[in-house]
Design a protein around this motif. Structure first.
Motif, PDB file in Angstrom:
ATOM      1  N   PHE A  50      49.108  12.566  16.466  1.00  0.00           N
ATOM      2  CA  PHE A  50      50.158  12.674  15.461  1.00  0.00           C
ATOM      3  C   PHE A  50      49.526  12.936  14.111  1.00  0.00           C
ATOM      4  CE2 PHE A  50      48.908   8.263  15.333  1.00  0.00           C
ATOM      5  CZ  PHE A  50      48.919   7.954  13.979  1.00  0.00           C
ATOM      6  N   SER A  51      50.339  13.408  13.189  1.00  0.00           N
ATOM      7  CA  SER A  51      49.907  13.529  11.798  1.00  0.00           C
ATOM      8  C   SER A  51      50.888  12.740  10.953  1.00  0.00           C
ATOM      9  CB  SER A  51      49.844  14.996  11.365  1.00  0.00           C
ATOM     10  OG  SER A  51      51.136  15.568  11.400  1.00  0.00           O
ATOM     11  N   GLY A  52      50.395  12.217   9.881  1.00  0.00           N
ATOM     12  CA  GLY A  52      51.233  11.407   9.016  1.00  0.00           C
ATOM     13  C   GLY A  52      50.423  10.842   7.870  1.00  0.00           C
ATOM     14  N   LYS A  53      50.983   9.831   7.231  1.00  0.00           N
ATOM     15  CA  LYS A  53      50.262   9.208   6.122  1.00  0.00           C
ATOM     16  C   LYS A  53      50.342   7.690   6.249  1.00  0.00           C
ATOM     17  CE  LYS A  53      54.007   9.132   2.737  1.00  0.00           C
ATOM     18  NZ  LYS A  53      54.406   9.484   1.385  1.00  0.00           N
ATOM     19  N   VAL A  54      49.360   7.032   5.675  1.00  0.00           N
ATOM     20  CA  VAL A  54      49.304   5.574   5.688  1.00  0.00           C
ATOM     21  C   VAL A  54      50.284   5.043   4.652  1.00  0.00           C
ATOM     22  CG1 VAL A  54      47.844   3.566   5.277  1.00  0.00           C
ATOM     23  CG2 VAL A  54      46.920   5.553   6.462  1.00  0.00           C
ATOM     24  N   VAL A  55      51.175   4.151   5.092  1.00  0.00           N
ATOM     25  CA  VAL A  55      52.165   3.562   4.199  1.00  0.00           C
ATOM     26  C   VAL A  55      51.703   2.196   3.694  1.00  0.00           C
ATOM     27  CG1 VAL A  55      54.559   2.740   4.046  1.00  0.00           C
ATOM     28  CG2 VAL A  55      54.021   4.774   5.378  1.00  0.00           C
ATOM     29  N   ASP A  56      51.081   1.407   4.572  1.00  0.00           N
ATOM     30  CA  ASP A  56      50.703   0.044   4.197  1.00  0.00           C
ATOM     31  C   ASP A  56      49.506  -0.411   5.033  1.00  0.00           C
ATOM     32  OD1 ASP A  56      50.882  -2.431   2.900  1.00  0.00           O
ATOM     33  OD2 ASP A  56      52.263  -3.247   4.386  1.00  0.00           O
ATOM     34  N   ILE A  57      48.632  -1.195   4.408  1.00  0.00           N
ATOM     35  CA  ILE A  57      47.504  -1.819   5.105  1.00  0.00           C
ATOM     36  C   ILE A  57      47.542  -3.302   4.790  1.00  0.00           C
ATOM     37  CG2 ILE A  57      45.004  -1.953   5.348  1.00  0.00           C
ATOM     38  CD1 ILE A  57      44.848   0.943   4.404  1.00  0.00           C
ATOM     39  N   LYS A  58      47.560  -4.127   5.841  1.00  0.00           N
ATOM     40  CA  LYS A  58      47.563  -5.580   5.671  1.00  0.00           C
ATOM     41  C   LYS A  58      46.294  -6.153   6.274  1.00  0.00           C
ATOM     42  CE  LYS A  58      52.558  -6.022   5.803  1.00  0.00           C
ATOM     43  NZ  LYS A  58      53.710  -6.591   6.472  1.00  0.00           N
ATOM     44  N   GLU A  59      45.613  -7.005   5.515  1.00  0.00           N
ATOM     45  CA  GLU A  59      44.421  -7.689   6.011  1.00  0.00           C
ATOM     46  C   GLU A  59      44.785  -9.133   6.303  1.00  0.00           C
ATOM     47  OE1 GLU A  59      40.877  -7.483   3.761  1.00  0.00           O
ATOM     48  OE2 GLU A  59      40.816  -5.305   3.758  1.00  0.00           O
ATOM     49  N   ARG A  60      44.290  -9.621   7.429  1.00  0.00           N
ATOM     50  CA  ARG A  60      44.514 -11.019   7.806  1.00  0.00           C
ATOM     51  C   ARG A  60      43.192 -11.622   8.232  1.00  0.00           C
ATOM     52  NH1 ARG A  60      49.326  -8.953  10.861  1.00  0.00           N
ATOM     53  NH2 ARG A  60      51.069  -9.285   9.461  1.00  0.00           N
ATOM     54  N   LEU A  61      43.044 -12.902   7.972  1.00  0.00           N
ATOM     55  CA  LEU A  61      41.868 -13.642   8.408  1.00  0.00           C
ATOM     56  C   LEU A  61      42.252 -14.424   9.647  1.00  0.00           C
ATOM     57  CD1 LEU A  61      38.952 -14.248   7.595  1.00  0.00           C
ATOM     58  CD2 LEU A  61      39.786 -16.226   6.354  1.00  0.00           C
ATOM     59  N   SER A  62      41.549 -14.170  10.758  1.00  0.00           N
ATOM     60  CA  SER A  62      41.868 -14.861  12.006  1.00  0.00           C
ATOM     61  C   SER A  62      41.352 -16.292  11.954  1.00  0.00           C
ATOM     62  CB  SER A  62      41.264 -14.128  13.196  1.00  0.00           C
ATOM     63  OG  SER A  62      39.863 -14.302  13.211  1.00  0.00           O
TER      64      SER A  62
END
Length: 78
Positions: A50-62
């Motif tokens: 697919f092609s597209g764009k990044v809308v959001d990036i979330k980082e979490r600490l496990s």
């Protein structure tokens, strides 16, 4: 007293053996799967593209202390 002497000799041999193994690491190479394929090869092997764009990036600490990322895409074409 004889048992103590035998035990100390055995421990000395074990220590020397572990030291020798750790002192001379073996030479290794990466696995054959580590090479980079061409874009064309990866496209042919892929099940979805697919092609597209990044809308959001979330980082979490496990709980184990690892950082994980979740990425939300806006898909343009499939």
């Amino acid at each position: 007293m004889i048992y103590l002497k035998k035990a100390m000799t055995l421990l000395a041999f074990i220590f020397i053996g572990i030291f020798m193994i750790g002192s001379f690491p073996s030479i290794t190479s990466a696995c054959s799967c580590a090479y980079l394929s061409s874009v064309e090869e990866e496209f042919e092997r892929s099940k979805a593209v697919f092609s597209g764009k990044v809308v959001d990036i979330k980082e979490r600490l496990s709980l184990k202390g690892y950082t994980t990322k979740s990425v939300l895409f806006e898909v343009m074409n499939t």
